[in-house]
Enzyme design. Structure first.
Site, short mmCIF file in Angstrom:
data_model
loop_
_atom_site.label_atom_id
_atom_site.label_comp_id
_atom_site.label_asym_id
_atom_site.label_seq_id
_atom_site.Cartn_x
_atom_site.Cartn_y
_atom_site.Cartn_z
N TYR A 99 32.10 47.66 38.72
CA TYR A 99 31.14 46.86 37.96
C TYR A 99 29.81 46.70 38.71
O TYR A 99 29.01 45.85 38.36
CB TYR A 99 31.74 45.49 37.65
N ASP A 158 45.09 45.20 41.85
CA ASP A 158 45.59 46.48 42.35
C ASP A 158 44.97 46.88 43.67
O ASP A 158 45.60 47.60 44.45
CB ASP A 158 45.32 47.57 41.31
N HIS A 400 33.77 55.31 39.59
CA HIS A 400 34.12 55.04 38.20
C HIS A 400 33.44 53.77 37.73
O HIS A 400 33.09 52.87 38.50
CB HIS A 400 35.64 54.92 38.02
N TYR A 481 35.23 41.65 28.62
CA TYR A 481 35.42 40.45 29.43
C TYR A 481 34.71 40.56 30.78
O TYR A 481 34.52 39.55 31.46
CB TYR A 481 36.91 40.17 29.64
N ARG A 482 34.33 41.73 31.17
CA ARG A 482 33.58 42.00 32.39
C ARG A 482 32.65 43.15 32.08
O ARG A 482 32.89 43.91 31.15
CB ARG A 482 34.48 42.43 33.56
#
Length: 539
Positions: A99, A158, A400, A481-482
């Site tokens: 993000y 994770d 990513h 949500y993000r």
């Protein structure tokens, strides 16, 4: 996104001389070693750019980094920023890489790195909570619990390198009971733009022993106001933990067909709602599993969408289904046995052809030596970095973006999102492999858009399709949500009910709490008055 990197960047609206004066003030307050200048320490400041952007892109480059080591130093940073009109961008560990990582929304902002504030302040064994500063990573908390010989487990995501506080503030998710991290925090301390320190809930009463045991105090509950916002800088947080269970049973469910998606979701929902399963299950695909073993080129020659032959070969080699669900059970042996029987019966009836595997381990026997796979470890609170292996998928230097809409926990919504997203992602030359993270009533449909960060065309394709997907999912009624810093305005614009009434409320709060607009301008699409007037933040 093709401007050359310029390490001589200064904050917007400031001259070089004005910025130099601000840097001297930061150094006087924090010490010279706690201030990194982009022009003098470009290599170290480069750690605070977006690690997954193409190396030549420069939109989110910081002008400097300051690293306070105490609440008092955070207050000084805020006072100096107000006095010198310097925009700040706060980051905890700065590892939210899909993000934007530690990079600021506004180019030239000064990054406030909280890594030096890295103490576990308390572990309350009887009430099962910890109190941590923003620089405490999940690795750090796990190590401290082990050092103390604690019988408590922490829910973890994770990847274990991120901040416990930072992950919680960004609505992050872990995989134990209490895996909704925003819901399992209790009581925060925050420095406002005025440099005033506020404690929420019971913490507003000096010496109250229930600060981190009871979420609310007297009056409005404000903790969520400081999550995904730019209204203050959080300096400590209470975090609820899970008592070590008598028995820990990691479970995997494998379904052979792509068409099993709806049935898996609809079978899982009652098990979550009735409390048979109390953790946060994750449904993954064969592509994600394959990416952990070797690059894409070793699985499939050429570009284009992965063919049916890939899925057949991967399923055969890895012994997996097309869909692969992980969950875990916790508790006394008799209860875990009953829960496991219900899980087996539900999937036997609901997903024909699916197979269930499980392993029961005494809670006291759980350790890094006895649980060795990533699914087993992450659901037992043992942090790791195994998922970074997936970045090898396209070769080069992997990166990513995570595209993360939310929907009700019903199979038809998972299918609707698949029909919306898969064609667009594959047309962009990327692969579709969502991770479906389940709560009792909703799910996060996290789609990692993997690419080689050294391949500018492929990186641009990922950014371009992300922007298209924001619009497409918004038009279909699904919100994220993000979101990556590059797209925060577009994402915020999707929440447009009542002529953007919610955003206007955020802006009213921003102007009241931070009238100078120094705290993380543009975060979640919330801009201070001066930048809104200048046209920044227009979606």
């Amino acid at each position: 996104m093709s401007a050359p990197v310029d390490n001589g960047v200064v904050p917007p609206g400031l001259s070089a001389g004005e910025f130099e004066a601000a840097l001297r003030a930061f150094a006087a307050a924090l010490g010279g070693d706690a201030v990194l200048r982009a022009d003098a320490a470009a290599g170290r400041v480069a750690e605070f750019r977006d690690p997954y952007s193409f190396p030549g892109w420069d939109e989110h480059w910081p002008s400097a980094v300051v690293a306070p080591g105490s609440v008092e130093e955070v207050q000084e940073v805020v006072r100096i920023a107000r006095r010198h009109r310097v925009p700040l961008w706060t980051t905890s560990m700065g590892k939210n890489n899909a993000y934007g990582g530690p990079a600021p929304r506004v180019r030239g902002s000064v990054v406030v790195s909280m890594r030096r504030m890295n103490r576990v302040l308390d572990v309350h064994e009887e009430l099962a909570y910890a109190v941590v500063e923003p620089g405490v990573s999940f690795f750090d908390l796990y190590a401290e619990l082990r050092r103390r010989g604690s019988a408590l487990w922490a829910s973890i995501p994770d990847l274990g390198w991120g901040s416990v506080v930072g992950n919680t503030l960004d609505h992050g998710v872990g995989y134990l009971p209490g895996g909704d991290h925003a819901a399992s925090q209790c009581g925060i301390e925050v420095v406002l733009a005025s440099a005033e320190v506020v404690r929420t809930g019971m913490g507003a009463m000096a010496g109250n022993p229930a600060w981190h045991a009871h979420r609310r105090g007297f009056g409005p509950a404000l903790d969520s106001l400081f999550m995904q916002s730019n209204f203050g800088i959080v300096t400590k947080m209470g975090k609820w933990l899970t008592p070590r269970p008598e028995v820990y049973a990691p479970v995997e469910v494998h379904a052979p067909r792509e068409s099993d998606l709806e049935a898996i979701i609809d079978t899982m929902r009652p098990l979550l709602l009735d409390g048979t399963v109390t953790n946060v299950p994750l449904l993954g695909t064969l592509v994600g599993a394959a990416s952990m073993t070797r690059p894409r080129a070793a699985w499939q020659a050429g570009d284009g969408p992965l063919p049916a032959s890939f899925y057949a070969a991967a399923a055969d080699e890895l012994g997996l289904g097309y869909w692969n669900l992980r969950l875990a059970l916790y508790g006394p042996a008799a209860i875990v046995d009953a829960q496991l029987a219900r899980v087996r019966a539900a999937f036997a009836a609901g997903v024909p052809g699916a197979w269930v595997s499980a392993r029961k381990i005494a809670g006291t026997d759980v350790s890094e030596e006895t649980v060795t796979t990533h699914p087993e470890r992450v659901q037992a609170g043992i942090p790791g970095l195994a998922l970074l292996d997936s970045l090898q998928w396209w070769g080069g230097i992997g990166g990513h973006l995570d595209f993360s809409p939310v929907a009700p926990l019903q199979g038809r919504h998972a299918r609707a999102l698949t029909r919306l997203l898969r064609p667009e992602i594959e047309r962009a030359g990327l692969d579709f492999w969502p991770g479906t993270i389940m709560t009792p009533r909703s799910f996060y449909f996290v789609c990692p858009l993997l690419y080689d960060t050294t391949n500018e065309a492929q990186a641009r394709a990922a950014y371009d399709v992300y922007r298209r997907l924001v619009r497409i999912t918004g038009e279909a009624g699904y919100g994220l949500y993000r979101g990556h810093i590059e797209f925060m305005d577009e994402i915020a614009a999707q929440y447009g009910w009542g002529e953007h009434a919610l955003l206007r409320l955020y802006e009213t709060l921003k102007d009241a709490l931070d009238p100078d607009g120094i705290l993380s301008p543009g975060k979640q699409g919330i801009w201070p008055r001066g930048m809104r007037a200048a046209g920044q933040g227009d979606a």
